[in-house]
Design a protein around this motif. Structure first.
Motif, PDB file in Angstrom:
ATOM      1  N   ALA A   1      20.189 -14.788 -23.884  1.00 48.88           N
ATOM      2  CA  ALA A   1      19.080 -15.534 -24.733  1.00 48.88           C
ATOM      3  C   ALA A   1      18.438 -16.549 -24.292  1.00 48.88           C
ATOM      4  O   ALA A   1      18.383 -17.598 -25.065  1.00 48.88           O
TER       5      ALA A   1
ATOM      6  N   GLY B   1      15.694 -16.188 -22.235  1.00 51.85           N
ATOM      7  CA  GLY B   1      14.346 -16.166 -21.914  1.00 51.85           C
ATOM      8  C   GLY B   1      13.911 -15.105 -20.895  1.00 51.85           C
ATOM      9  O   GLY B   1      12.667 -15.043 -20.440  1.00 51.85           O
ATOM     10  N   LYS B   2      14.777 -14.282 -20.372  1.00 51.74           N
ATOM     11  CA  LYS B   2      14.348 -13.078 -19.531  1.00 51.74           C
ATOM     12  C   LYS B   2      13.459 -11.911 -20.139  1.00 51.74           C
ATOM     13  O   LYS B   2      12.342 -11.785 -19.315  1.00 51.74           O
ATOM     14  N   THR B   3      13.692 -11.543 -21.378  1.00 53.80           N
ATOM     15  CA  THR B   3      12.878 -10.657 -21.688  1.00 53.80           C
ATOM     16  C   THR B   3      11.566 -11.272 -21.958  1.00 53.80           C
ATOM     17  O   THR B   3      10.472 -10.515 -21.633  1.00 53.80           O
ATOM     18  N   ASN B   4      11.480 -12.342 -22.321  1.00 52.78           N
ATOM     19  CA  ASN B   4      10.138 -13.006 -22.598  1.00 52.78           C
ATOM     20  C   ASN B   4       9.090 -13.102 -21.400  1.00 52.78           C
ATOM     21  O   ASN B   4       7.931 -13.083 -21.178  1.00 52.78           O
TER      22      ASN B   4
ATOM     23  N   ASP C   1      16.597  -7.648 -17.866  1.00 52.42           N
ATOM     24  CA  ASP C   1      18.087  -7.905 -17.976  1.00 52.42           C
ATOM     25  C   ASP C   1      18.967  -7.947 -16.726  1.00 52.42           C
ATOM     26  O   ASP C   1      19.636  -8.660 -16.415  1.00 52.42           O
TER      27      ASP C   1
ATOM     28  N   PRO D   1      14.931 -12.682 -33.107  1.00 59.07           N
ATOM     29  CA  PRO D   1      14.423 -13.862 -33.646  1.00 59.07           C
ATOM     30  C   PRO D   1      13.631 -14.801 -32.496  1.00 59.07           C
ATOM     31  O   PRO D   1      14.106 -14.685 -31.285  1.00 59.07           O
TER      32      PRO D   1
ATOM     33  N   ARG E   1      18.847  -7.605 -32.810  1.00 54.54           N
ATOM     34  CA  ARG E   1      18.273  -7.045 -31.573  1.00 54.54           C
ATOM     35  C   ARG E   1      17.470  -6.098 -31.922  1.00 54.54           C
ATOM     36  O   ARG E   1      17.615  -5.419 -32.849  1.00 54.54           O
TER      37      ARG E   1
ATOM     38  N   ARG F   1      19.231 -23.279 -20.172  1.00 51.60           N
ATOM     39  CA  ARG F   1      18.769 -24.034 -21.598  1.00 51.60           C
ATOM     40  C   ARG F   1      19.319 -25.373 -21.424  1.00 51.60           C
ATOM     41  O   ARG F   1      20.472 -25.298 -21.878  1.00 51.60           O
TER      42      ARG F   1
ATOM     43  N   TYR G   1       6.870 -19.638 -22.907  1.00 51.04           N
ATOM     44  CA  TYR G   1       6.403 -18.441 -23.083  1.00 51.04           C
ATOM     45  C   TYR G   1       5.035 -18.213 -22.070  1.00 51.04           C
ATOM     46  O   TYR G   1       5.387 -18.436 -20.906  1.00 51.04           O
TER      47      TYR G   1
ATOM     48  N   ASN H   1       4.583 -20.617 -18.986  1.00 49.67           N
ATOM     49  CA  ASN H   1       5.398 -20.542 -17.911  1.00 49.67           C
ATOM     50  C   ASN H   1       4.863 -20.019 -16.910  1.00 49.67           C
ATOM     51  O   ASN H   1       5.248 -19.947 -15.553  1.00 49.67           O
TER      52      ASN H   1
END
Ligand code: GTP
Ligand code: SPV
Ligand code: MN
Length: 584
Positions: free
Chosen positions: A249, A251-254, A275, A301, A364, A395, A488, A491
Motif C-alpha cells: 500500500a 504506490g506500486k499499482t498506481n 506487485d 481507497p 481491494r 512512505r 501519482y 511522479n
C-alpha cells in the motif's frame, strides 16, 4: 484426473485428511468460472453489483476479523532455525506439520475441495513456475483464475515438468486463533488455514511467488521481489523498463499504470506488473524481469479518476471487489473515489460515519491485467523485459528525499536494505508507524535477510550492465501533514530524471548518502510546488542522516554474522562522509 502420480497421490491424501464432500479439478474455463460465481451468489458469498453499469462484477464481504495479511501468524519452517532468519517467525517442520494436520483434519466437511493448477509467469516461459493450490474456498478458486494462468494449460505443464509447489488452503472456521500461514521452502510447500484474505489465501501470490520463490531463487541464482514492472516510452520512441519495490500500500499499482501529466505529451507508460517481479541475469549481462501474475489485487481507497484513471476504467466490468462500500443503486464505493455518500459500509451496515470509513482501508479489487488500458504485450514475453533502473521507495513523512541515486550497485543494496516506511492497512496491526522494510520484503523474504543481502551483492557482481539503483519517497509531509509532492501522474517527472541519469545525459549533486537532482533538473512546469517545498524535498540534513545511519548500523548488526561485511563497510563510508560534512 492427472498423469502426475505425485499430484494424484497428494490430492487423495489431502481429501482423506480434510474429508470434503466433493472434489473438483479446475480447468480454468469460462463456464467453470461462471459456475463458481453462480454458486457464490446463491450462498451469499458474493453480491451482484448493478449489472447495467457494472456488468459481471461482484462484492465479497469477508469476515470482519479477516481483512488483511496477518504477519504474526505467518511462519517460515526451515529445518534449521537460523536459515529463516530474525526476519521470519519460525517453527520446526515437524511441529508445524503436527499443528497443521490437527487443524486440517475434517476441515473441508460439507465443502467442495477445488484442485487449482496454476502457472506463475507466461505459460511458455522458461522463467515461469507452476503450483497447485488445494482450497475449499470458491472465492479463492475464482480469484486464482483472475490472478494467475490457472487451469488445463498449467496442469499440462506440471505433467511435463514433474515438479510443482504444493499449496494447501482451507477457510477452516475463520477464527484468528486457528489461523496460520506456514511455509516449508525446502519441501516447496505451503499450508494456510483460517483466512480467506488475498495474501493469506491466494497461495500463488505472496506465499509462492515471493516466500517460496525467493528461497528457490537464492539457490538457483535469481531474485523474487516485491516490485512493479513498467515500461516508459520517451518522445523519441525509446523504451525504458523500470522495476520498483515499495512496501504494501505504498504506490506500486498506481505507479505501474501511471498516466503522464498534460505537459508530457509523447510519453507513454506500459504496465508489465504491479506487485511481483522475478529477475534473472541474462546472457547479455543485463537484468531481465517477468511478472509472475496475470491480474491485479489492488487497494481500492484513494483510487479515483483524478489519481488513477486507468484503474477506474478497468474496474467498470468483470471485477470482484472485497470489503468496499455500496451506493444505493449497487455501485462500489470507497473513500477518495467521489464525493457521493454511500448507502452501505463494508460490513453491509447502513453507512454511518461514526462507524469509521465506509470502505475498509484495505478493501481491494481483483481484476484481470488485460483489462488495463496501459497493459503491455511485453508481459507475455517468455524472456521478460530488460531493466534499466531499480527503484526502492517508502512512505516517510520526513527525512527521505523525493529521489536519491545510489553511487553503485553495492551502495544501492545498502539503500534497499535500510529502507523504512510507515506501516499501512495491508497488514493487521498499527498503521502509520515507521518500521524497517528492507527491499519492501520484510513480510515476504523466505529466508535469512543476511543471506538475502549477500545474494543481492552476488547478483550485482554477475551483471555487466547493472541497472542503476534509486530511492524515492512520494510521501514527504509539511508541518500540517499535507503531502509536499503531488504524486501519482506527476511522479513521471522524477522517473524522467532517473532515465536521464541512466543515459548519462545530466549531472547530479554528490552527497555522502547518494546523488541528488541539481536545481531545475526535476521539471516543475505547470506544477504548484513552491521553491521552498522543492528545496525540502531534495535536501539532505547531515545531522538527521547521521542518526539515521546509526539506526541502520544497529539494524544491520541485529542480523548477526550472516550480514555481508561489504554492507557494513558501505554503511560506514556513508556515516564517515556525513561526519566530515557535519564538521566541515
Ligand atoms: P500493495 O498491493 O499492498 O502491494 O500496494 P501498492 O504498493 O500497489 O500500493 P497502491 O498503488 O495500491 O497505493 C496504496 C495507496 O497509496 C492508495 O491509497 C493510493 O491512492 C496511495 N498512493 C499511491 N501513489 C501515491 C502517490 O504518488 N502519492 C500519494 N500521496 N499517495 C499515493
Ligand atoms: C500486499 O499486502 O503487499 C499486497 C496484498 O499486495 S496481498 O496480496 O494480500 O499481500
Ligand atoms: Mn504487495
Amino acid at each position: 484426473m492427472t498423469s502426475n502420480q505425485a499430484l494424484a497421490d497428494w490430492v487423495r491424501e489431502v481429501a482423506a485428511l480434510t474429508q470434503p464432500e466433493k472434489i473438483h479439478w479446475c480447468d480454468g474455463s469460462q463456464a467453470e468460472y461462471d459456475a463458481l460465481i453462480a454458486d457464490m451468489l446463491q450462498s451469499g458469498t458474493l453480491i451482484e453489483l448493478d449489472p447495467e453499469t457494472r456488468p459481471r462484477s461482484y462484492l465479497h464481504r469477508s469476515d470482519p476479523s479477516d481483512v488483511a495479511r496477518t504477519e504474526h501468524l505467518t511462519f517460515v519452517c526451515t529445518p534449521e532455525r537460523d536459515d529463516a532468519g530474525p526476519n521470519n517467525q519460525w517453527l520446526s517442520p515437524a511441529d508445524a506439520h503436527a499443528r497443521m494436520d490437527a487443524l486440517f483434519a475434517g476441515a473441508m466437511r460439507g465443502r467442495t475441495l477445488y484442485v487449482v493448477p496454476y502457472c506463475m509467469g507466461p505459460i511458455d516461459s522458461p522463467l515461469a513456475r507452476c503450483g497447485v493450490e488445494i482450497t475449499d474456498s470458491p472465492y479463492v478458486a475464482a480469484s486464482m483464475r483472475i490472478m494467475t494462468r490457472m487451469g488445463a494449460p498449467a496442469l499440462r505443464r506440471i505433467e511435463r515438468e514433474g515438479s510443482f509447489v504444493r499449496g494447501l488452503h482451507s477457510l477452516g472456521d475463520l477464527h484468528p486463533e486457528r489461523r496460520f500461514i506456514m511455509h516449508f521452502p525446502h519441501e516447496l510447500s505451503i499450508q494456510s488455514i483460517g483466512s480467506g484474505y488475498g495474501g493469506n489465501a491466494l497461495l500463488g501470490k505472496k506465499c509462492h511467488a515471493l516466500r517460496i520463490a525467493s528461497y528457490q531463487a537464492r539457490q538457483e541464482g535469481w531474485l523474487a521481489e516485491h516490485m512493479l514492472i513498467m515500461g516508459i516510452e520517451d518522445p523519441q520512441g525509446r523504451l525504458h523498463y523500470i522495476a520498483a519495490a515499495f512496501p504494501s500500500a505504498c504506490g506500486k499499482t498506481n505507479m505501474a499504470m501511471l498516466i503522464p501529466p498534460q505537459e508530457y505529451q509523447g510519453w507513454k507508460v506500459k504496465t508489465i506488473g504491479d506487485d511481483i517481479a522475478w529477475l534473472h541475469v541474462g546472457e547479455d549481462g543485463r537484468l531481465w524481469a517477468i511478472n509472475p501474475e496475470a491480474g491485479f489485487f489492488g487497494v481500492a481507497p484513494g483510487t479515483s479518476r483524478h489519481t488513477n484513471a486507468n484503474a477506474v476504467d478497468m474496474l467498470q466490468h468483470d471485477t470482484i471487489f472485497t470489503n468496499v462500500a455500496l451506493t444505493e443503486d449497487g455501485r462500489p464505493w470507497w473513500e477518495g473515489l467521489s464525493d457521493e455518500t454511500p448507502a452501505y459500509d463494508w460490513q453491509g451496515r447502513p453507512y454511518d460515519p461514526a462507524n469509521g470509513p465506509a470502505a475498509h482501508p484495505n478493501s481491494r479489487f481483483t481484476v484481470a491485467a488485460r483489462q488495463c488500458a496501459s497493459w503491455s504485450d511485453a508481459a507475455e514475453r517468455p524472456s521478460g523485459v530488460p531493466i534499466t533502473a531499480i527503484i526502492f521507495g517508502g512512505r516517510r513523512a520526513s527525512l527521505a528525499p523525493l529521489v536519491l541515486e545510489a553511487k553503485n550497485w553495492q551502495h544501492g543494496v545498502l539503500l534497499g536494505a535500510s529502507m523504512a516506511s510507515e506501516t499501512t492497512a495491508a497488514a493487521t496491526g498499527q498503521v502509520g508507524v515507521v518500521r524497517r522494510d528492507p527491499m519492501a520484503m520484510q513480510p515476504f523474504c523466505g529466508y535469512h535477510f543476511g543471506d538475502y543481502w549477500a545474494h543481492w551483492l552476488a547478483t550485482g557482481a554477475r551483471l555487466s550492465q547493472a541497472p542503476g539503483i534509486y530511492q524515492v519517497n512520494w510521501f514527504r509531509r509539511d508541518a500540517e501533514r499535507r503531502f509536499l509532492w503531488p504524486g501519482y501522474g506527476e511522479n513521471l517527472r522524477v522517473l524522467k530524471w532517473i532515465i536521464e541519469r541512466c543515459q548519462g545525459s545530466i549531472d547530479a549533486q554528490e552527497t555522502p548518502v547518494g546523488n541528488l537532482p541539481l536545481h531545475g533538473d526535476i521539471d516543475l512546469t505547470g506544477l504548484d510546488v513552491s521553491h521552498e517545498h522543492m528545496r525540502q524535498l531534495t535536501h539532505i540534513e547531515p545531522q538527521d542522516w547521521l542518526s539515521e545511519m546509526d539506526e541502520v548500523a544497529s539494524f544491520l548488526h541485529g542480523y548477526g554474522p550472516r550480514v555481508p561485511q561489504a554492507l557494513h563497510e558501505e554503511r560506514e563510508r556513508v556515516s564517515q562522509g556525513l561526519r566530515q560534512q557535519a564538521s566541515g
